[in-house]
Design a protein around this motif. Structure first.
Motif, PDB file in Angstrom:
ATOM      1  N   ASN A  27       0.872  -1.161   0.000  1.00 28.01           N
ATOM      2  CA  ASN A  27       0.000   0.000   0.000  1.00 28.01           C
ATOM      3  C   ASN A  27       0.914   1.217   0.000  1.00 28.01           C
ATOM      4  O   ASN A  27       1.715   1.378   0.926  1.00 28.01           O
ATOM      5  N   ASP A  28       0.841   2.043  -1.030  1.00 28.89           N
ATOM      6  CA  ASP A  28       1.734   3.206  -1.162  1.00 28.89           C
ATOM      7  C   ASP A  28       3.201   2.791  -1.075  1.00 28.89           C
ATOM      8  O   ASP A  28       3.995   3.385  -0.336  1.00 28.89           O
ATOM      9  N   LYS A  29       3.566   1.734  -1.773  1.00 31.30           N
ATOM     10  CA  LYS A  29       4.929   1.193  -1.849  1.00 31.30           C
ATOM     11  C   LYS A  29       5.444   0.662  -0.515  1.00 31.30           C
ATOM     12  O   LYS A  29       6.624   0.399  -0.366  1.00 31.30           O
ATOM     13  N   GLN A  30       4.561   0.487   0.450  1.00 35.08           N
ATOM     14  CA  GLN A  30       4.910  -0.068   1.759  1.00 35.08           C
ATOM     15  C   GLN A  30       4.312  -1.472   1.841  1.00 35.08           C
ATOM     16  O   GLN A  30       3.099  -1.641   1.720  1.00 35.08           O
ATOM     17  N   GLN A  31       5.159  -2.492   2.028  1.00 31.90           N
ATOM     18  CA  GLN A  31       4.665  -3.862   2.106  1.00 31.90           C
ATOM     19  C   GLN A  31       3.753  -4.012   3.318  1.00 31.90           C
ATOM     20  O   GLN A  31       4.104  -3.627   4.428  1.00 31.90           O
ATOM     21  N   VAL A  32       2.563  -4.577   3.084  1.00 27.97           N
ATOM     22  CA  VAL A  32       1.570  -4.752   4.132  1.00 27.97           C
ATOM     23  C   VAL A  32       1.506  -6.205   4.580  1.00 27.97           C
ATOM     24  O   VAL A  32       1.460  -6.503   5.776  1.00 27.97           O
ATOM     25  N   LEU A  33       1.503  -7.125   3.591  1.00 23.71           N
ATOM     26  CA  LEU A  33       1.389  -8.541   3.924  1.00 23.71           C
ATOM     27  C   LEU A  33       1.884  -9.387   2.774  1.00 23.71           C
ATOM     28  O   LEU A  33       2.072  -8.911   1.662  1.00 23.71           O
ATOM     29  N   SER A  34       2.079 -10.653   3.077  1.00 19.00           N
ATOM     30  CA  SER A  34       2.379 -11.629   2.038  1.00 19.00           C
ATOM     31  C   SER A  34       1.466 -12.829   2.256  1.00 19.00           C
ATOM     32  O   SER A  34       1.012 -13.076   3.373  1.00 19.00           O
ATOM     33  N   VAL A  35       1.206 -13.525   1.180  1.00 17.56           N
ATOM     34  CA  VAL A  35       0.315 -14.683   1.263  1.00 17.56           C
ATOM     35  C   VAL A  35       0.873 -15.809   0.402  1.00 17.56           C
ATOM     36  O   VAL A  35       1.434 -15.574  -0.657  1.00 17.56           O
ATOM     37  N   ARG A  58      -8.707 -21.350   5.454  1.00 18.13           N
ATOM     38  CA  ARG A  58      -9.048 -22.478   4.582  1.00 18.13           C
ATOM     39  C   ARG A  58      -9.936 -22.047   3.418  1.00 18.13           C
ATOM     40  O   ARG A  58      -9.862 -22.617   2.338  1.00 18.13           O
ATOM     41  N   GLN A  59     -10.768 -21.062   3.639  1.00 23.33           N
ATOM     42  CA  GLN A  59     -11.683 -20.588   2.598  1.00 23.33           C
ATOM     43  C   GLN A  59     -11.061 -19.424   1.843  1.00 23.33           C
ATOM     44  O   GLN A  59     -10.571 -18.463   2.452  1.00 23.33           O
ATOM     45  N   ILE A  60     -11.096 -19.506   0.530  1.00 21.07           N
ATOM     46  CA  ILE A  60     -10.503 -18.465  -0.308  1.00 21.07           C
ATOM     47  C   ILE A  60     -11.176 -17.112  -0.084  1.00 21.07           C
ATOM     48  O   ILE A  60     -10.513 -16.067  -0.074  1.00 21.07           O
ATOM     49  N   GLU A  61     -12.477 -17.117   0.138  1.00 20.45           N
ATOM     50  CA  GLU A  61     -13.206 -15.873   0.363  1.00 20.45           C
ATOM     51  C   GLU A  61     -12.750 -15.191   1.648  1.00 20.45           C
ATOM     52  O   GLU A  61     -12.627 -13.966   1.707  1.00 20.45           O
ATOM     53  N   SER A  62     -12.508 -15.973   2.693  1.00 20.09           N
ATOM     54  CA  SER A  62     -12.043 -15.420   3.967  1.00 20.09           C
ATOM     55  C   SER A  62     -10.657 -14.807   3.821  1.00 20.09           C
ATOM     56  O   SER A  62     -10.378 -13.743   4.383  1.00 20.09           O
ATOM     57  N   ALA A  63      -9.790 -15.471   3.089  1.00 14.75           N
ATOM     58  CA  ALA A  63      -8.449 -14.934   2.854  1.00 14.75           C
ATOM     59  C   ALA A  63      -8.522 -13.631   2.062  1.00 14.75           C
ATOM     60  O   ALA A  63      -7.839 -12.664   2.409  1.00 14.75           O
ATOM     61  N   ALA A  64      -9.356 -13.603   1.044  1.00 16.67           N
ATOM     62  CA  ALA A  64      -9.502 -12.386   0.227  1.00 16.67           C
ATOM     63  C   ALA A  64     -10.040 -11.237   1.073  1.00 16.67           C
ATOM     64  O   ALA A  64      -9.574 -10.093   0.952  1.00 16.67           O
ATOM     65  N   GLU A  65     -11.010 -11.511   1.930  1.00 12.25           N
ATOM     66  CA  GLU A  65     -11.563 -10.454   2.800  1.00 12.25           C
ATOM     67  C   GLU A  65     -10.501  -9.924   3.757  1.00 12.25           C
ATOM     68  O   GLU A  65     -10.425  -8.724   3.995  1.00 12.25           O
ATOM     69  N   ALA A  66      -9.681 -10.803   4.315  1.00 11.43           N
ATOM     70  CA  ALA A  66      -8.616 -10.382   5.234  1.00 11.43           C
ATOM     71  C   ALA A  66      -7.597  -9.503   4.501  1.00 11.43           C
ATOM     72  O   ALA A  66      -7.123  -8.501   5.053  1.00 11.43           O
ATOM     73  N   ILE A  67      -7.276  -9.869   3.271  1.00  7.69           N
ATOM     74  CA  ILE A  67      -6.336  -9.070   2.472  1.00  7.69           C
ATOM     75  C   ILE A  67      -6.911  -7.691   2.186  1.00  7.69           C
ATOM     76  O   ILE A  67      -6.256  -6.667   2.377  1.00  7.69           O
ATOM     77  N   GLU A  68      -8.146  -7.659   1.717  1.00  7.83           N
ATOM     78  CA  GLU A  68      -8.792  -6.394   1.403  1.00  7.83           C
ATOM     79  C   GLU A  68      -8.885  -5.491   2.634  1.00  7.83           C
ATOM     80  O   GLU A  68      -8.651  -4.287   2.552  1.00  7.83           O
ATOM     81  N   LYS A  69      -9.202  -6.065   3.782  1.00 11.77           N
ATOM     82  CA  LYS A  69      -9.296  -5.288   5.021  1.00 11.77           C
ATOM     83  C   LYS A  69      -7.933  -4.701   5.394  1.00 11.77           C
ATOM     84  O   LYS A  69      -7.850  -3.540   5.794  1.00 11.77           O
ATOM     85  N   ALA A  70      -6.878  -5.483   5.270  1.00 13.87           N
ATOM     86  CA  ALA A  70      -5.539  -5.004   5.618  1.00 13.87           C
ATOM     87  C   ALA A  70      -5.058  -3.900   4.682  1.00 13.87           C
ATOM     88  O   ALA A  70      -4.278  -3.040   5.092  1.00 13.87           O
ATOM     89  N   LEU A  71      -5.518  -3.907   3.448  1.00 12.31           N
ATOM     90  CA  LEU A  71      -5.079  -2.909   2.488  1.00 12.31           C
ATOM     91  C   LEU A  71      -5.844  -1.597   2.585  1.00 12.31           C
ATOM     92  O   LEU A  71      -5.436  -0.593   1.995  1.00 12.31           O
ATOM     93  N   ARG A  72      -6.926  -1.566   3.327  1.00  8.97           N
ATOM     94  CA  ARG A  72      -7.714  -0.333   3.478  1.00  8.97           C
ATOM     95  C   ARG A  72      -7.053   0.644   4.416  1.00  8.97           C
ATOM     96  O   ARG A  72      -6.345   0.406   5.282  1.00  8.97           O
TER      97      ARG A  72
END
Length: 72
Positions: A27-35, A58-72
């Motif tokens: 986010n803004d050239k700052q690493q937030v997470l890796s998966v 385990r669920q792809i949707e849950s992982a995607a939601e966690a990623i999206e939340k962290a990037l906000r």
């Protein structure tokens, strides 16, 4: 980034699980997470850069939601 794009990237990680690919999100050239996808327990492992905390999804949707939340 749209949730559909994130889901597509996660599907790709899962499909190529034997390659041990790690995707980094910034986010803004700052690493937030890796998966990465862990084939042995069929889950996505998200590592939050700032805290080095790892969470598995385990669920792809849950992982995607966690990623999206962290990037906000």
């Amino acid at each position: 980034m749209s949730i559909d794009h994130t889901l597509n990237m996660l599907e790709t990680l899962k499909y190529y699980c034997d390659s041990e690919i790690t995707q980094t999100f910034s986010n803004d050239k700052q690493q937030v997470l890796s998966v990465c996808y862990l084939k042995n327990n069929h889950s996505f492992e998200i590592t939050y850069t700032e805290t080095n905390i790892k969470k598995n999804f385990r669920q792809i949707e849950s992982a995607a939601e966690a990623i999206e939340k962290a990037l906000r």
